[in-house]
Design a protein around this motif. Structure first.
Motif, PDB file in Angstrom:
ATOM      1  N   ILE A  24       0.869  -1.174   0.000  1.00  0.00           N
ATOM      2  CA  ILE A  24       0.000   0.000   0.000  1.00  0.00           C
ATOM      3  C   ILE A  24       0.906   1.223   0.000  1.00  0.00           C
ATOM      4  N   PHE A  25       0.803   2.076  -1.014  1.00  0.00           N
ATOM      5  CA  PHE A  25       1.681   3.249  -1.172  1.00  0.00           C
ATOM      6  C   PHE A  25       3.150   2.841  -1.142  1.00  0.00           C
ATOM      7  N   ASN A  26       3.477   1.703  -1.707  1.00  0.00           N
ATOM      8  CA  ASN A  26       4.845   1.158  -1.727  1.00  0.00           C
ATOM      9  C   ASN A  26       5.374   0.830  -0.340  1.00  0.00           C
ATOM     10  N   PHE A  27       4.514   0.637   0.615  1.00  0.00           N
ATOM     11  CA  PHE A  27       4.929   0.241   1.956  1.00  0.00           C
ATOM     12  C   PHE A  27       4.378  -1.142   2.270  1.00  0.00           C
ATOM     13  N   THR A  28       5.217  -1.943   2.850  1.00  0.00           N
ATOM     14  CA  THR A  28       4.797  -3.247   3.348  1.00  0.00           C
ATOM     15  C   THR A  28       5.085  -3.275   4.837  1.00  0.00           C
ATOM     16  N   PRO A  29       4.346  -4.056   5.584  1.00  0.00           N
ATOM     17  CA  PRO A  29       4.658  -4.144   7.010  1.00  0.00           C
ATOM     18  C   PRO A  29       6.018  -4.800   7.202  1.00  0.00           C
ATOM     19  N   ASP A  30       6.696  -4.399   8.238  1.00  0.00           N
ATOM     20  CA  ASP A  30       7.999  -4.975   8.539  1.00  0.00           C
ATOM     21  C   ASP A  30       7.775  -6.126   9.520  1.00  0.00           C
ATOM     22  N   PHE A  31       7.635  -7.312   8.963  1.00  0.00           N
ATOM     23  CA  PHE A  31       7.362  -8.485   9.783  1.00  0.00           C
ATOM     24  C   PHE A  31       8.473  -8.743  10.794  1.00  0.00           C
ATOM     25  N   LEU A  32       9.682  -8.368  10.444  1.00  0.00           N
ATOM     26  CA  LEU A  32      10.812  -8.613  11.338  1.00  0.00           C
ATOM     27  C   LEU A  32      10.785  -7.692  12.544  1.00  0.00           C
ATOM     28  N   VAL A  33      10.301  -6.472  12.392  1.00  0.00           N
ATOM     29  CA  VAL A  33      10.130  -5.577  13.547  1.00  0.00           C
ATOM     30  C   VAL A  33       9.130  -6.199  14.515  1.00  0.00           C
ATOM     31  N   ILE A  34       8.046  -6.693  13.975  1.00  0.00           N
ATOM     32  CA  ILE A  34       7.018  -7.310  14.811  1.00  0.00           C
ATOM     33  C   ILE A  34       7.567  -8.563  15.487  1.00  0.00           C
ATOM     34  N   LEU A  35       8.325  -9.361  14.758  1.00  0.00           N
ATOM     35  CA  LEU A  35       8.921 -10.574  15.327  1.00  0.00           C
ATOM     36  C   LEU A  35       9.893 -10.223  16.450  1.00  0.00           C
ATOM     37  N   ILE A  36      10.710  -9.204  16.261  1.00  0.00           N
ATOM     38  CA  ILE A  36      11.657  -8.797  17.303  1.00  0.00           C
ATOM     39  C   ILE A  36      10.911  -8.314  18.545  1.00  0.00           C
ATOM     40  N   ILE A  37       9.857  -7.545  18.353  1.00  0.00           N
ATOM     41  CA  ILE A  37       9.076  -7.059  19.502  1.00  0.00           C
ATOM     42  C   ILE A  37       8.452  -8.230  20.246  1.00  0.00           C
ATOM     43  N   LEU A  38       7.831  -9.151  19.522  1.00  0.00           N
ATOM     44  CA  LEU A  38       7.205 -10.310  20.168  1.00  0.00           C
ATOM     45  C   LEU A  38       8.249 -11.189  20.866  1.00  0.00           C
ATOM     46  N   SER A 104       7.135   1.329  16.176  1.00  0.00           N
ATOM     47  CA  SER A 104       7.200   1.471  14.717  1.00  0.00           C
ATOM     48  C   SER A 104       7.611   2.892  14.346  1.00  0.00           C
ATOM     49  N   SER A 105       7.127   3.862  15.117  1.00  0.00           N
ATOM     50  CA  SER A 105       7.519   5.257  14.888  1.00  0.00           C
ATOM     51  C   SER A 105       8.999   5.458  15.180  1.00  0.00           C
ATOM     52  N   VAL A 106       9.484   4.832  16.238  1.00  0.00           N
ATOM     53  CA  VAL A 106      10.914   4.918  16.560  1.00  0.00           C
ATOM     54  C   VAL A 106      11.750   4.285  15.453  1.00  0.00           C
ATOM     55  N   ASP A 107      11.303   3.158  14.924  1.00  0.00           N
ATOM     56  CA  ASP A 107      12.008   2.493  13.828  1.00  0.00           C
ATOM     57  C   ASP A 107      12.141   3.429  12.635  1.00  0.00           C
ATOM     58  N   ILE A 108      11.049   4.097  12.282  1.00  0.00           N
ATOM     59  CA  ILE A 108      11.084   5.043  11.169  1.00  0.00           C
ATOM     60  C   ILE A 108      11.997   6.218  11.494  1.00  0.00           C
ATOM     61  N   ALA A 109      11.890   6.743  12.706  1.00  0.00           N
ATOM     62  CA  ALA A 109      12.708   7.901  13.098  1.00  0.00           C
ATOM     63  C   ALA A 109      14.199   7.575  13.030  1.00  0.00           C
ATOM     64  N   ILE A 110      14.576   6.390  13.461  1.00  0.00           N
ATOM     65  CA  ILE A 110      15.987   5.988  13.398  1.00  0.00           C
ATOM     66  C   ILE A 110      16.448   5.921  11.949  1.00  0.00           C
ATOM     67  N   LYS A 111      15.643   5.339  11.090  1.00  0.00           N
ATOM     68  CA  LYS A 111      16.028   5.221   9.681  1.00  0.00           C
ATOM     69  C   LYS A 111      16.069   6.586   8.992  1.00  0.00           C
ATOM     70  N   ILE A 112      15.151   7.490   9.344  1.00  0.00           N
ATOM     71  CA  ILE A 112      15.182   8.850   8.795  1.00  0.00           C
ATOM     72  C   ILE A 112      16.449   9.559   9.244  1.00  0.00           C
ATOM     73  N   PHE A 113      16.783   9.425  10.524  1.00  0.00           N
ATOM     74  CA  PHE A 113      17.971  10.071  11.060  1.00  0.00           C
ATOM     75  C   PHE A 113      19.250   9.526  10.405  1.00  0.00           C
ATOM     76  N   LEU A 114      19.345   8.221  10.270  1.00  0.00           N
ATOM     77  CA  LEU A 114      20.523   7.632   9.640  1.00  0.00           C
ATOM     78  C   LEU A 114      20.622   8.011   8.163  1.00  0.00           C
ATOM     79  N   THR A 115      19.489   8.119   7.487  1.00  0.00           N
ATOM     80  CA  THR A 115      19.490   8.575   6.098  1.00  0.00           C
ATOM     81  C   THR A 115      19.956  10.022   6.016  1.00  0.00           C
TER      82      THR A 115
END
Length: 149
Positions: A24-38, A104-115
């Motif tokens: 959806i809008f070129n975004f897919t859920p990050d299954f690995l983020v969810i797996l790490i959290i669980l 999930s917001s933190v994950d995005i924020a980290i990737k935005i910051f590193l970019t």
């Protein structure tokens, strides 16, 4: 060992053409983020950090243009999840929902910051909300399936 195989299978599934066509809008859920959290919610810090290091390293090896983006974000998520799980009572679905949206917001924020550090471009788009919603949706489905077992 089974969790590492599951992580590899989810990485292959997440990278497959099938899931990219359902994006959806070129975004897919990050299954690995969810797996790490669980995984972190059910295990100790040392095991969670080892698992997140493995997942982040494998993802970064498959995408050689990024410089440890996934390694940093996945390890940070494991540490934050572990810190949250020890401070809050997480049996309530509302608390779990707030947690997955926040992480999930933190994950995005980290990737935005590193970019930004790598390219000097600060790229933020409202489409990131779709990513957060998809992660929340997958997490919610997994939780419902887990409760019905």
């Amino acid at each position: 060992m089974k969790i590492y195989i599951l992580a590899l299978l989810l990485l292959v599934f997440q990278s497959s053409i099938l899931i990219k066509n359902l994006a959806i809008f070129n975004f897919t859920p990050d299954f690995l983020v969810i797996l790490i959290i669980l995984y972190t919610l059910n295990h100790n810090l040392k095991g969670s950090l080892k698992f997140s290091l493995f997942v982040g390293t494998i993802q970064d090896l498959l995408n050689p243009t990024s410089i440890a983006f996934n390694l940093v974000s996945k390890t940070t998520l494991a540490a934050l999840t572990y810190g949250i799980k020890n401070r809050f009572y997480l049996s309530d679905m509302l608390m779990k929902s707030i947690m997955i949206i926040s992480l999930s917001s933190v994950d995005i924020a980290i990737k935005i910051f590193l970019t930004f550090l790598k390219t000097g471009i600060f790229y933020v788009t409202p489409k990131f909300l779709v990513y957060i919603f998809l992660n929340f949706l997958i997490f919610y489905i997994v939780q419902i399936l887990n409760e019905n077992r």
